[in-house]
Design a protein around this motif. Structure first.
Motif, mmCIF file in Angstrom:
data_model
loop_
_atom_site.group_PDB
_atom_site.id
_atom_site.type_symbol
_atom_site.label_atom_id
_atom_site.label_comp_id
_atom_site.label_asym_id
_atom_site.label_seq_id
_atom_site.Cartn_x
_atom_site.Cartn_y
_atom_site.Cartn_z
ATOM 1 N N MET A 1 0.943 -13.569 -17.739
ATOM 2 C CA MET A 1 0.525 -13.919 -16.385
ATOM 3 C C MET A 1 -0.267 -15.217 -16.343
ATOM 4 S SD MET A 1 0.825 -13.143 -13.216
ATOM 5 C CE MET A 1 1.181 -11.409 -12.970
ATOM 6 N N ASP A 2 -1.145 -15.436 -17.314
ATOM 7 C CA ASP A 2 -1.944 -16.667 -17.305
ATOM 8 C C ASP A 2 -1.048 -17.897 -17.372
ATOM 9 O OD1 ASP A 2 -4.337 -15.232 -17.156
ATOM 10 O OD2 ASP A 2 -4.598 -15.209 -19.326
ATOM 11 N N ASP A 3 -0.098 -17.890 -18.291
ATOM 12 C CA ASP A 3 0.814 -19.026 -18.427
ATOM 13 C C ASP A 3 1.676 -19.196 -17.178
ATOM 14 O OD1 ASP A 3 -0.190 -19.389 -20.991
ATOM 15 O OD2 ASP A 3 1.573 -18.525 -21.992
ATOM 16 N N ALA A 4 2.176 -18.094 -16.644
ATOM 17 C CA ALA A 4 3.029 -18.160 -15.458
ATOM 18 C C ALA A 4 2.251 -18.656 -14.243
ATOM 19 C CB ALA A 4 3.652 -16.792 -15.176
ATOM 20 N N ASN A 5 1.004 -18.219 -14.097
ATOM 21 C CA ASN A 5 0.189 -18.695 -12.976
ATOM 22 C C ASN A 5 -0.020 -20.202 -13.041
ATOM 23 O OD1 ASN A 5 -0.331 -16.526 -11.211
ATOM 24 N ND2 ASN A 5 -1.958 -15.750 -12.503
ATOM 25 N N GLU B 1 6.283 -13.467 -5.969
ATOM 26 C CA GLU B 1 5.453 -12.466 -6.632
ATOM 27 C C GLU B 1 5.771 -12.504 -8.123
ATOM 28 O OE1 GLU B 1 4.636 -7.653 -6.355
ATOM 29 O OE2 GLU B 1 6.673 -8.399 -6.004
ATOM 30 N N LEU B 2 4.770 -12.841 -8.923
ATOM 31 C CA LEU B 2 4.926 -12.755 -10.373
ATOM 32 C C LEU B 2 4.528 -11.352 -10.806
ATOM 33 C CD1 LEU B 2 3.281 -16.143 -11.447
ATOM 34 C CD2 LEU B 2 5.689 -15.682 -10.900
ATOM 35 N N SER C 1 0.878 -11.280 -9.062
ATOM 36 C CA SER C 1 0.206 -12.492 -8.614
ATOM 37 C C SER C 1 1.090 -13.109 -7.545
ATOM 38 C CB SER C 1 0.012 -13.462 -9.780
ATOM 39 O OG SER C 1 -0.646 -14.634 -9.359
ATOM 40 N N PHE C 2 0.503 -13.417 -6.385
ATOM 41 C CA PHE C 2 1.275 -13.924 -5.253
ATOM 42 C C PHE C 2 0.978 -15.386 -4.975
ATOM 43 C CE2 PHE C 2 1.485 -9.399 -4.456
ATOM 44 C CZ PHE C 2 2.758 -9.218 -3.935
ATOM 45 N N LYS D 1 1.292 -25.399 -10.727
ATOM 46 C CA LYS D 1 1.727 -26.791 -10.883
ATOM 47 C C LYS D 1 3.004 -27.055 -10.084
ATOM 48 C CE LYS D 1 -0.031 -27.651 -15.552
ATOM 49 N NZ LYS D 1 0.387 -27.864 -16.957
ATOM 50 N N MET D 2 3.964 -26.139 -10.187
ATOM 51 C CA MET D 2 5.257 -26.323 -9.539
ATOM 52 C C MET D 2 5.147 -26.296 -8.019
ATOM 53 S SD MET D 2 8.855 -24.198 -10.017
ATOM 54 C CE MET D 2 7.960 -22.822 -10.656
ATOM 55 N N LEU D 3 4.410 -25.318 -7.483
ATOM 56 C CA LEU D 3 4.337 -25.137 -6.033
ATOM 57 C C LEU D 3 3.219 -25.947 -5.377
ATOM 58 C CD1 LEU D 3 4.961 -21.288 -5.922
ATOM 59 C CD2 LEU D 3 6.633 -23.122 -5.556
ATOM 60 N N GLY D 4 2.255 -26.373 -6.178
ATOM 61 C CA GLY D 4 1.152 -27.162 -5.632
ATOM 62 C C GLY D 4 0.108 -26.352 -4.896
ATOM 63 N N VAL D 5 0.131 -25.038 -5.099
ATOM 64 C CA VAL D 5 -0.866 -24.146 -4.492
ATOM 65 C C VAL D 5 -1.264 -23.098 -5.517
ATOM 66 C CG1 VAL D 5 -0.037 -24.426 -2.106
ATOM 67 C CG2 VAL D 5 0.881 -22.581 -3.509
ATOM 68 N N PRO D 6 -2.514 -22.612 -5.444
ATOM 69 C CA PRO D 6 -2.920 -21.552 -6.366
ATOM 70 C C PRO D 6 -2.425 -20.192 -5.890
ATOM 71 C CG PRO D 6 -4.741 -22.112 -4.931
ATOM 72 C CD PRO D 6 -3.618 -23.068 -4.593
ATOM 73 N N SER D 7 -2.429 -19.247 -6.796
ATOM 74 C CA SER D 7 -2.159 -17.858 -6.422
ATOM 75 C C SER D 7 -3.202 -17.426 -5.402
ATOM 76 C CB SER D 7 -2.249 -16.969 -7.666
ATOM 77 O OG SER D 7 -2.247 -15.610 -7.320
ATOM 78 N N TYR D 8 -2.767 -16.771 -4.346
ATOM 79 C CA TYR D 8 -3.727 -16.324 -3.334
ATOM 80 C C TYR D 8 -4.207 -14.904 -3.579
ATOM 81 C CZ TYR D 8 -0.079 -13.726 -0.759
ATOM 82 O OH TYR D 8 0.905 -12.851 -0.388
ATOM 83 N N LYS D 9 -3.556 -14.199 -4.506
ATOM 84 C CA LYS D 9 -3.949 -12.805 -4.715
ATOM 85 C C LYS D 9 -3.373 -12.291 -6.022
ATOM 86 C CE LYS D 9 -3.683 -8.520 -2.097
ATOM 87 N NZ LYS D 9 -3.112 -7.921 -0.911
#
Length: 134
Positions: free
Chosen positions: A15-19, A54-55, A44-45, A24-32
């Motif tokens: 999850m850490d690597d995927a987040n 959703e990851l 992780s959304f 980086k790809m989407l330009g936004v952080p996970s919101y939840k």
């Protein structure tokens, strides 16, 4: 009836690597981030506009995500559709001949009731129906 695509679920090993990758790809952080203990998964959304990703990472080796990762590796796990009345959709789809993995909605991540359609009836795609819990 189906309102929209609610999200696309992606199974990941770390999850850490995927987040980091998706931020980086989407330009936004996970919101939840949210654990769903009954499914043995941590989610992780990410949201961009009306689109959500959703990851999913397994929290135990017996979880559906762990089994998916063993069999298929990382990648798209499911597509989720938002519905107004999940009970009506269950009835409608059963009458249409679809096989549900769970016929009784259960609490999923992101404040949703969820059911899954078996991929054997949906061209190999795991389909999730979800309804906001009010």
């Amino acid at each position: 009836m189906v309102n929209k695509i609610e999200h696309i679920g992606i199974a990941v090993k770390n999850m850490d690597d995927a987040n980091v990758l998706f931020e980086k790809m989407l330009g936004v952080p996970s919101y939840k981030m949210e654990a769903v203990e009954s499914e043995g998964v941590l989610t992780s959304f990410f949201q961009t506009g009306n689109n959500k990703i959703e990851l999913l990472v397994a929290t135990n080796p017996e979880s559906p995500i762990a089994k998916f990762l063993e069999k298929k590796g990382e990648g798209i796990h499911h597509i989720a559709f938002d519905v107004e009345d999940i009970h009506a959709e269950i009835s409608r789809l059963k009458n249409e001949g679809f096989v549900l993995i769970n016929e009784v909605p259960k609490k999923g991540a992101d404040n949703k009731l969820v059911v899954f359609l078996h991929p054997k009836n949906t061209n190999g795609v795991l389909v999730e129906l979800c309804q906001e819990i009010k």
